[in-house]
Design a protein around this motif. Structure first.
Motif, short mmCIF file in Angstrom:
data_model
loop_
_atom_site.label_atom_id
_atom_site.label_comp_id
_atom_site.label_asym_id
_atom_site.label_seq_id
_atom_site.Cartn_x
_atom_site.Cartn_y
_atom_site.Cartn_z
N GLY A 45 0.82 -1.20 0.00
CA GLY A 45 0.00 0.00 0.00
C GLY A 45 0.85 1.25 0.00
N ILE A 46 0.41 2.24 -0.74
CA ILE A 46 1.15 3.51 -0.82
C ILE A 46 0.28 4.65 -0.32
CG2 ILE A 46 2.70 2.80 -2.69
CD1 ILE A 46 0.83 4.28 -4.67
N ARG A 47 0.93 5.76 -0.06
CA ARG A 47 0.26 6.97 0.39
C ARG A 47 -0.37 7.68 -0.81
NH1 ARG A 47 2.45 8.81 5.54
NH2 ARG A 47 1.15 7.54 6.88
N THR A 48 -1.66 7.93 -0.75
CA THR A 48 -2.32 8.72 -1.78
C THR A 48 -3.30 9.66 -1.09
OG1 THR A 48 -4.30 7.33 -2.08
CG2 THR A 48 -2.29 6.65 -3.24
N PHE A 49 -4.03 10.43 -1.88
CA PHE A 49 -5.00 11.37 -1.30
C PHE A 49 -6.25 10.67 -0.77
CE2 PHE A 49 -6.12 11.00 -5.80
CZ PHE A 49 -7.47 10.72 -5.72
N GLU A 50 -6.48 9.41 -1.14
CA GLU A 50 -7.70 8.73 -0.71
C GLU A 50 -7.65 8.43 0.77
OE1 GLU A 50 -10.78 7.68 -2.39
OE2 GLU A 50 -11.02 7.73 -0.22
N THR A 51 -8.71 8.80 1.48
CA THR A 51 -8.72 8.59 2.92
C THR A 51 -9.72 7.52 3.37
OG1 THR A 51 -10.25 10.43 3.09
CG2 THR A 51 -7.93 10.93 3.50
N ALA A 52 -10.45 6.95 2.43
CA ALA A 52 -11.41 5.90 2.81
C ALA A 52 -10.70 4.64 3.30
CB ALA A 52 -12.33 5.57 1.64
N THR A 53 -9.47 4.46 2.84
CA THR A 53 -8.67 3.34 3.31
C THR A 53 -7.34 3.89 3.84
OG1 THR A 53 -7.92 3.05 1.02
CG2 THR A 53 -9.62 1.54 1.82
N ARG A 54 -6.68 3.12 4.70
CA ARG A 54 -5.46 3.61 5.35
C ARG A 54 -4.37 3.89 4.34
NH1 ARG A 54 -2.40 0.12 10.00
NH2 ARG A 54 -0.89 1.69 10.64
N PHE A 55 -4.21 2.99 3.36
CA PHE A 55 -3.29 3.17 2.24
C PHE A 55 -4.03 2.77 0.97
CE2 PHE A 55 -0.60 2.39 5.94
CZ PHE A 55 0.28 3.46 5.84
N HIS A 68 -2.04 -4.31 5.55
CA HIS A 68 -1.60 -2.92 5.57
C HIS A 68 -2.12 -2.16 4.35
CE1 HIS A 68 1.20 -4.44 8.59
NE2 HIS A 68 1.21 -3.21 9.04
N GLY A 69 -2.27 -2.83 3.23
CA GLY A 69 -2.72 -2.16 2.01
C GLY A 69 -4.11 -1.58 2.13
N THR A 70 -4.91 -2.15 3.02
CA THR A 70 -6.29 -1.65 3.17
C THR A 70 -6.51 -1.04 4.56
OG1 THR A 70 -7.15 -3.75 4.04
CG2 THR A 70 -7.15 -3.47 1.65
N GLY A 71 -5.92 -1.67 5.58
CA GLY A 71 -6.13 -1.17 6.94
C GLY A 71 -7.47 -1.55 7.55
N GLN A 72 -8.20 -2.44 6.86
CA GLN A 72 -9.54 -2.79 7.33
C GLN A 72 -9.77 -4.28 7.11
OE1 GLN A 72 -11.76 0.71 5.52
NE2 GLN A 72 -13.44 -0.71 5.91
N ALA A 73 -10.11 -4.99 8.18
CA ALA A 73 -10.24 -6.45 8.08
C ALA A 73 -11.23 -6.87 7.00
CB ALA A 73 -10.66 -7.01 9.44
N ASP A 74 -12.33 -6.14 6.84
CA ASP A 74 -13.34 -6.60 5.89
C ASP A 74 -12.95 -6.36 4.43
OD1 ASP A 74 -13.62 -3.90 6.04
OD2 ASP A 74 -15.70 -3.93 6.70
N LEU A 75 -11.82 -5.70 4.19
CA LEU A 75 -11.33 -5.54 2.81
C LEU A 75 -10.20 -6.51 2.50
CD1 LEU A 75 -11.14 -1.63 2.61
CD2 LEU A 75 -13.07 -3.12 2.03
N VAL A 76 -9.69 -7.19 3.52
CA VAL A 76 -8.53 -8.06 3.31
C VAL A 76 -8.85 -9.19 2.34
CG1 VAL A 76 -7.02 -9.74 4.45
CG2 VAL A 76 -7.38 -7.47 5.47
#
Lengths: 278, 278, 278, 278
Positions: free
Chosen positions: B178-188, B212-220
């Motif tokens: 996961g990288i840093r972008t302007f999107e804030t809905a996900t951690r990365f 880490h790429g999503t920061g959210q268990a339900d997206l893993v």
């Protein structure tokens, strides 16, 4: 439309928990059980080019023909599309092959013309926040394929959809097409996280455009498979009979052989997540 | 090492056209036919937590146990890991379950200690450009799991790998997280394009970390499936017996039931692209 | 150090409302009334190059000499610096010109060596989250110039400073040096907003590095002036006697004439905001 | 217009090496010797609000009155502006105070209406790639204030200007207003590098909008000063008589006292770079 919000967004799962299905002529059902392939050339160039592209994608499972008649171009000196004549070609080819047509509309004034020829109106990334156009597309009552702006957040995409929905038009499909990031190895960064996030938040069908999301033909297959594995309801893919001669986006266009291979691979991934291609 | 480049990068396909396979104790082969599951808790907290996590992931196909003994934390006031005791617990549990251990090493001085207990050294995103650490990991001759920096380009990731390879250590796996972008809905923002790009450019195994790429268990789950569909050789996944009690990264950790479901789904997608889980 | 947080961050205005001033040999006071110029070559190459650069910047108001002896390079095949010999040259030239030395330290083990020769330790952008190095720099009790990671948020920069402060070392200067964004016209995007935000939140001195922030010598002057107008306490600037022959970062280095012009212009802007150059 | 490019862009310094000056009613000359202040409320709300804002900014050197009559809003449920009535108010107040009016036009169809009341047409960030609107604004022969899209590169901004210029309208001012990045401490990241880059590449006047670039009233002053120090020809600033009661963008609006202070400070910086406020 009364622009007053009392309650949850029209695009949210809170109002409609079940997936919304958009049925198109030719039998495609966006948001239904099967994954829909929407494919065709970046720009309609001439009848022969369009036909060869359409036949190739139809033979490999695409029920929706895409193709640009009005092209938004970063430079005013680039090819701007065939306009009405392009629309007529799209309609004729799609009718002959029993396909639906999706094509971009650039301005509110063009909505009636495009709606007359197309089955679904595409709002491009550059116009995601062109609210007048969104409203007019809403009033057309044609299904709308709304592409995420390349600098827009997921929340802003959902709010843009709200402009269409608030006109009483429920048939909006949300399309991830890559966002701007610091990475330069690819033209854009495909935001794969956006697929499950959009499916969670909204009952609307979710589409991924791996052609723009990557900008490179040899990445389209892997990212198309990824999108279906992540839950996308449809793929929007650029196909040209001779990509090296394309008037636009040749580098990211598949040729017919490449599309056939991709469609077969995507079909296997779709089966792995309990879906078909339809 | 003579730091002189004459010719293509050691990490490039130009030098080695065939995929490089990293064989680990317990039978996992990174970069081989099968997709490898590497799973376990963010941080080793205590023997019971680690065992329950390890047993759950082993029972569902993971042959590599991950877990942090030395934790890099943004704030100096957060839990920093158990250190040597954590390494010993990892080793003991992995030996009992016939698994390999991958764990992060934070400093060059710690390389010998971590290399003594672990089968694979993880270089975290924050340390991707810690060249002294990369060199020391290279000299250890242990396989290295190199994570992409959150502000690093794909090219920089490959050049960081070069620091390890230049020491004569060929066993480097490249990890998108996961990288840093302007999107804030996900951690990365998970850069899914990076998977096929890395596979094209390099023979090294490619890993994706959807936790880490999503920061959210339900997206893993969806993003893990996407990674395998796009060609990833392995997944690195955080699993905790009770995520809500985790000392770090609870929000993105799967529980055992969630991991079992994900592993089954990933297995079906792997089969669709001609691979197994192994 | 007991890593327990009870109360506000050590770097916050809540604990110290007044600006913190770091006094350096040669008379510079970072965070004081005057704007401090810190200038010199990217890398120390040889005595003559260093001397010519140092004399040029000293003659135009710089009281702090910068120059790299240990160079972090993206590729292992690039020039890595002169090491100890570079430190000795810096010390000798600075002593002769009554300047302070700031130079980068790459590893925790090198802290004693660098602290022996330099008056201020620079932690580079790649190492902003190298916590072991931060702690060691903290323990050295030398003033620390902490550069923001190119993918790091402002909050993360402040938390990285906390690692130094928590060792009892209060002399940390925070340096904005450009972040990674989608814009490719410049090497990085100088985050000018960071200057007033950091000044609001923290009493620590704030530095801007327009050489890395822009990557282009002809942009250094305008962005240096902007930084001072926005409230920066110091500028960190690359100067080389013959930029076109530099072993690193030639494209962004000023030559002596360019530095003199920039310093004069910056002096006028400093006066406009009630400060001098000192 | 023939959309064929033979030679350099119309917006480039190659065609016109000297700065292009846009003279506006009330005496402002964008791109001339003096820095122009363009200020007023985000949205025109009522006559009293507009008058108080206009008088406050006029008294402190602003010769151009800004204010939104047509508001592009992310949500369809937000206040959308007063439309024609807002335009009439702007005209009346500006005439009384001998100011020029700049106001946003959202659609091609509205261009004649807005051009009838305003002296300069603003194309907002969301519409930077709305090519139909750009062309219509070009044909209006009114000066155009073109804002950079929040996900647009500097090159794309220049190509968007080309759409206006290609209609024969030479009066385009380029406005940096902050871009989308990973940093969340501010609403956008002001790209200060864009100021000198645009001045290098193009003879067109360059404007900076610190209100949108920061999103925070207490950062507007420092970033406004920075812009002028970096070479901006004008500032676009939101001012409201009572920011806490504003219908839009209250958090980033200055009150009259804040504007007076900022204008005085900006004046001193302008003098330091050889300019006045005019």
């Amino acid at each position: 439309m009364s622009k007053i919000l009392d309650g949850p967004l029209l695009s949210s799962r809170e109002l409609r928990s079940r997936n919304h299905v958009i049925a198109l002529p030719g039998g495609a059902e966006l948001g239904g059980r099967d994954v829909v392939l929407m494919a065709g050339p970046c720009a309609v160039e001439d009848p022969s080019q369009l036909e060869r592209a359409a036949e190739a994608v139809r033979a490999n499972g695409a029920r929706v023909l895409r193709g640009g008649a009005f092209k938004p171009r970063t430079s005013p000196y680039s090819f701007q599309g065939l306009g009405r004549r392009g629309l007529e070609m799209l309609r004729a080819v799609a009718d002959r092959l029993d396909m639906a047509v999706v094509t971009e509309v650039l301005t509110a004034e063009d909505v009636p013309l495009v709606a007359e020829h197309a089955d679904m109106l595409q709002i491009g990334a550059r116009n995601m926040a062109n609210y007048r156009l969104l409203e007019e597309a809403g009033r057309s009552m044609r299904p709308v394929l709304l592409k995420r702006g390349l600098g827009a957040t997921i929340e802003e995409l959902l709010l843009a959809a709200e402009y269409v929905l608030a006109e009483g038009n429920q048939d909006v499909a949300l399309c991830e097409r890559g966002i701007r990031t610091f990475e330069t190895a690819t033209r854009f960064t495909t935001d794969i996280n956006a697929i499950p996030i959009l499916k969670q938040r909204s009952p609307l069908p979710v589409v991924l455009d791996p052609s723009h999301g990557t900008g490179q033909a040899d990445l389209v297959g892997p990212v198309a498979r990824a999108a279906v594995a992540a839950g996308a309801d449809a793929l929007l893919i650029e196909v040209h009979p001779s990509p090296q001669e394309a008037l636009c986006d040749g580098a990211q266009s598949l040729d017919p052989v490449g599309f056939a291979r991709m469609a077969a691979e995507v079909g296997r991934v779709a089966a792995a997540v309990g879906r078909g291609i339809g």
